[in-house]
Every structure is written in C-alpha cells, then in structure tokens.
Write a protein that holds these residues in place. Structure first.
Motif, PDB file in Angstrom:
ATOM      1  N   GLY A 167       5.779 -11.126   6.196  1.00  0.00           N
ATOM      2  CA  GLY A 167       4.851 -10.637   5.064  1.00  0.00           C
ATOM      3  C   GLY A 167       5.544  -9.640   4.208  1.00  0.00           C
ATOM      4  N   GLU A 168       4.778  -8.776   3.978  1.00  0.00           N
ATOM      5  CA  GLU A 168       4.949  -7.723   2.965  1.00  0.00           C
ATOM      6  C   GLU A 168       5.719  -6.551   3.528  1.00  0.00           C
ATOM      7  OE1 GLU A 168       4.731  -7.817  -0.037  1.00  0.00           O
ATOM      8  OE2 GLU A 168       3.127  -9.287  -0.727  1.00  0.00           O
ATOM      9  N   VAL A 169       6.744  -6.900   4.116  1.00  0.00           N
ATOM     10  CA  VAL A 169       7.702  -5.835   4.771  1.00  0.00           C
ATOM     11  C   VAL A 169       9.194  -6.049   4.350  1.00  0.00           C
ATOM     12  CG1 VAL A 169       6.500  -5.755   6.977  1.00  0.00           C
ATOM     13  CG2 VAL A 169       8.110  -7.448   6.894  1.00  0.00           C
ATOM     14  N   ARG A 170       9.958  -5.142   4.463  1.00  0.00           N
ATOM     15  CA  ARG A 170      11.115  -5.105   3.622  1.00  0.00           C
ATOM     16  C   ARG A 170      11.936  -5.962   4.291  1.00  0.00           C
ATOM     17  NH1 ARG A 170       9.235  -0.112   2.933  1.00  0.00           N
ATOM     18  NH2 ARG A 170       9.046   0.676   0.672  1.00  0.00           N
ATOM     19  N   ALA A 190      10.845  -3.088  11.141  1.00  0.00           N
ATOM     20  CA  ALA A 190      10.766  -4.514  10.334  1.00  0.00           C
ATOM     21  C   ALA A 190      11.342  -3.924   8.465  1.00  0.00           C
ATOM     22  CB  ALA A 190       9.826  -5.421  10.171  1.00  0.00           C
ATOM     23  N   GLY A 191      11.507  -2.587   8.775  1.00  0.00           N
ATOM     24  CA  GLY A 191      11.910  -1.794   7.421  1.00  0.00           C
ATOM     25  C   GLY A 191      10.807  -1.360   6.742  1.00  0.00           C
ATOM     26  N   GLY A 192       9.602  -1.261   7.239  1.00  0.00           N
ATOM     27  CA  GLY A 192       8.338  -0.827   6.686  1.00  0.00           C
ATOM     28  C   GLY A 192       7.696  -1.498   5.654  1.00  0.00           C
ATOM     29  N   ALA A 193       6.414  -1.586   5.490  1.00  0.00           N
ATOM     30  CA  ALA A 193       5.812  -2.013   4.338  1.00  0.00           C
ATOM     31  C   ALA A 193       6.047  -1.895   3.122  1.00  0.00           C
ATOM     32  CB  ALA A 193       4.091  -1.819   4.855  1.00  0.00           C
ATOM     33  N   LYS A 194       6.086  -2.951   2.382  1.00  0.00           N
ATOM     34  CA  LYS A 194       6.483  -2.625   0.760  1.00  0.00           C
ATOM     35  C   LYS A 194       5.263  -1.992   0.007  1.00  0.00           C
ATOM     36  CE  LYS A 194       9.004  -6.824   0.427  1.00  0.00           C
ATOM     37  NZ  LYS A 194       9.307  -8.372  -0.222  1.00  0.00           N
TER      38      LYS A 194
END
Length: 449
Positions: A167-170, A190-194
């Motif tokens: 979803g809205e993750v990097r 997962a790179g953190g939320a956008k």
C-alpha cells in the motif's frame, strides 16, 4: 515424537484464517482429500505466493507427511492458474521428489481461498451449511501452515511469521519477523509510510481487521497475521468503517431496493446454502430491532455468512453493508445462545455459479486498492526487533497459560505459555531471546543486551 504431537508441541495453528489449532484439526479422522490452500484470494497479499515460489520444497515435504498422517488418498495444492511462476516452481519440486502431491489450478476469482469454496472447486463436493470440510472427507490447510509444520518436523516451534506489507509504503515487501513484532516496526522495514497520517488493514482489504493509525500503534504480528495494508486515511475502506451502527441500520431500512444482487452473488448462497442477505435486510428493516427477529429462520441464516464482503463491497448498488449487518446478527445470536440447526437435505451448488464468479481484479477496483493489485512483490526482508509483545490468545480456543514470570530470562523457541489442562488451545514460544518484562494478556520480552 509422532507428527501430531510434534505439531501440538510446536504450537502450530492455521495461518490462513482464525488460527484453529492444527493438531485438533488433524485429529478428526475420515480424510479423503488433503487440500493445501495457496489461492491467497485477498487482493494485494503476496505472502503465500512468495512461500510457494521460494520455499516450495518445504511445503511439499510437509504436505506429504501430513497426507500420510491423515491417511488421505489425495493431496492437492490449490492455487490460481494465473500464478504462473509459483506453478512452475512447485511443478519442479514435485517432479524432483516424484511426489504424489498434485496441483489444482483454479480460476482467479474472489473468494477462491475460502475453504468451503475451495473444497467445491477441487472436489465438486458441497460442505453443508454450518459444516466443515471434514463433513465431506476433506481437510484444508494453508501453505504457511505447511511451512510451520516443516519447521516443527525439524524441532523448531512456531515463532516467526511471513507477511506482506504493501500500500502506501515506500518499499512493499514480504517480511519474515518474530511473532510479537509491532506493526510500526513492520512498516518501517517496508521503507516507512509515504504519508504522515494513514489507515491500517490487518490482512486483506475485503476481510481484514481495520484500525486507525492510533489503534495500529498497539498492534503486533500474531500467528495469523497475513499482511499489513497501509492506506490513505480518507480511503473508501476507512470511510465505510466510520459509519456508525445506527446510521448503517437507518440506511438499510431506507435505501435497500431488494435487487437481490447481494444474494445472487453470495459465495455461500451459490454453494446452495440458504443464506439470503436481501431477506435479512428486508426483515430487519421491517422489525427495526435485531432482538425482535432472532427467532426468524432467515435471520438465523446470517450465521452462515463467511464475511467475505462480496455483498457490500461489490454487489450492492446502494452502498449498503449486508456483511456488517450479518456480523451484528451473528453476535446477537451468540449472546442469546441461539445455535444454528441445519435441516436435512442434499446440498448442491447453484447452476449459475460459474457465471457469477467475481474476477479478483474487479474486486480490487471496487474496494479501492487497484493501484497496488498488479504490484510485483518478491523481496524478503528479515526483522530483528529489540522487543516483542506476544499475545496469549492468538488462536481459536482458550488463552494459553503463561509459564514464565517477569524477570525471567528466555531463549528463542522456549515455551512461555501452554495449553490449559483439558482445553483446546495452542502452545506459545518465545520469538526472541531476552528478558521477560511483563506477563498479562501479552508476554513482553526485550532482547538481551
């Protein structure tokens, strides 16, 4: 130790649903088909596909062992025919092992992963209303459950979990983390939320548990966690979740047009079960109060709802919520002590069923997650948190009884909570080595320095 006790001691539970203790499921007898569920029908999830593609040998080995344990004549791994890479990987394993396990290639529809739907697709047998696959000689287990059994066969308990974060993750990824890892830590992997503000679904977008950003801060990975979806705070799923029960009932009374789409497309109804959401909506609208209609047979049939969400996310043209209505009725029936009684009959699938299968891609569009539907996720990231919070109840049955106290030092894999005497449940083991910080509804462990 025999395989059944090995599974019990390892704390294996079903990874594809509510977490039914696997050693109990395998004690029923009378099995003709062992079906390994690899359909992963919820849009966006990639966990089972990763396991089949990269860890297929372990899945097949465990399936063979379980087939022998159950005395099943046939064992089939059921997955979608569109999973071409996974099929290729599994066929290579099956050929190399000269295995009796077969593949059952299904259409890509929702909810192909529902176990009663899968039993019909694989065997042509209809599980009776309020029944279980064993009623027609079948046992269904998830591919991730097979992976856990593979570990148990090597003496390793169930302490780690594969799950999808998307979803809205990097960097949408498949994670491999200790049970008890926080959702926040998983999102960071997962790179953190956008976005600075977001909405979370634990599981798939159709049936997953929905929670606000604040609620998600207290959420942790359990034995049944299959995915974490990070969505916009104003997404369609979030907006529907915010509708109050009273407003939902008011809308049902005023806006239901009795089109029957919710019934005609209901997967349970299409298997011949007497579940008719349109009649439930009409009778509830006339009564105005759930408690007044619990003796009605059509209302009691709400107990048959598998809560797949087809009725409200796809079928209803008025934006109503028959699934949520059924959930409320099911809760009221349990509270009133009213159990479902099945009438004797021969159950047969609807002749129009094949024409009413809903393509999984269209479900993704309707629920508002089409942006990530075709996303290729084949990256695995390992998590090593400094702290885990392991719930003592993450399975069907009685909560596990802690056998450790605050201050104890534990090693990863050590038993920390056991099945209560005479109850159905599952053992729980430490997922990291460290010191027990507290013991309650969760056993909190901090990694040793």
């Amino acid at each position: 130790m025999d395989l059944l006790n090995c599974i019990k001691e390892a704390g294996i539970v079903g990874c594809g649903g509510a977490g039914f203790p696997t050693h109990v499921k395998y004690s029923g007898g009378g099995v003709e088909y062992l079906i390994i569920n690899g359909a992963e029908c919820e849009p966006l999830l990639r966990t089972d596909r990763y396991i089949m593609k990269h860890l297929g040998e372990r899945v097949v080995s465990a399936a063979e062992a379980v087939q022998e344990l159950l005395g099943a004549a046939q064992c089939r791994i059921a997955l979608k025919k569109t999973y071409t890479e996974e099929i290729k990987a599994l066929e290579k394993v099956l050929k190399a092992k000269n295995s009796r396990v077969e593949l059952a290639k299904m259409d890509s529809f929702y909810p192909a992963g529902d176990e009663q739907t899968m039993v019909y697709e694989v065997t042509g047998r209809v599980v009776p209303p309020a029944g279980i696959p064993l009623d027609v000689g079948c046992v269904v287990s998830n591919v991730a459950t097979m992976l856990g059994i593979s570990d148990a066969m090597e003496g390793k308990p169930f302490t780690e979990k594969y799950l999808t974060v998307t979803g809205e993750v990097r960097n949408p990824s498949v994670l491999h983390v200790p049970v008890g890892t926080s959702f926040e830590a998983c999102i960071a992997l997962a790179g953190g939320a956008k976005k600075s503000r977001y909405f979370i679904v634990s599981g798939g977008p159709m049936m997953g548990a929905r929670m606000t950003m604040e609620e998600a801060k207290n959420a942790v990975v359990t034995k049944t966690t299959s995915g974490i979806l990070v969505l916009s705070e104003d997404c369609a799923i979030a907006r529907k979740t915010q509708i109050s029960l009273q407003h939902m009932f008011n809308r049902a009374r005023s806006a239901c047009i009795q089109c029957r789409y919710c019934t005609d497309m209901c997967p349970r109804h299409l298997l011949g079960h007497p579940l008719k959401p349109n009649l439930i909506m009409r009778k509830l609208a006339m009564a105005g109060d759930v408690s007044k209609v619990l003796d009605d047979r059509d209302i009691q049939n709400a107990a048959l709802c598998c809560e797949c969400g087809v009725c409200e996310e796809f079928a209803c043209p008025m934006g109503l919520q028959p699934k949520r209505v059924n959930q409320v009725i099911k809760g009221a029936l349990r509270k009133a002590g009213i159990r479902y009684h099945r009438e004797e009959s021969v159950w047969a699938a609807d002749k129009n069923r094949d024409g009413r299968k809903i393509p999984a891609s269209r479900v993704a569009v309707r629920v508002g997650v089409a942006s990530w539907y075709d996303l290729k996720i084949d990256t695995l990231k390992e998590g090593t948190p400094e702290r885990v919070e392991i719930p003592v109840s993450m399975h069907i049955g009685a909560p596990s009884e802690p056998v450790v106290q605050a201050g104890d030092r534990v090693q990863a894999g050590q038993l920390i909570a056991k099945i209560p005497e005479g109850a159905m449940g599952a053992n729980i083991h430490a997922s990291i080595s460290g010191r027990v910080v507290s013991v309650g509804q969760r056993i909190i462990i901090e990694r040793a320095g």
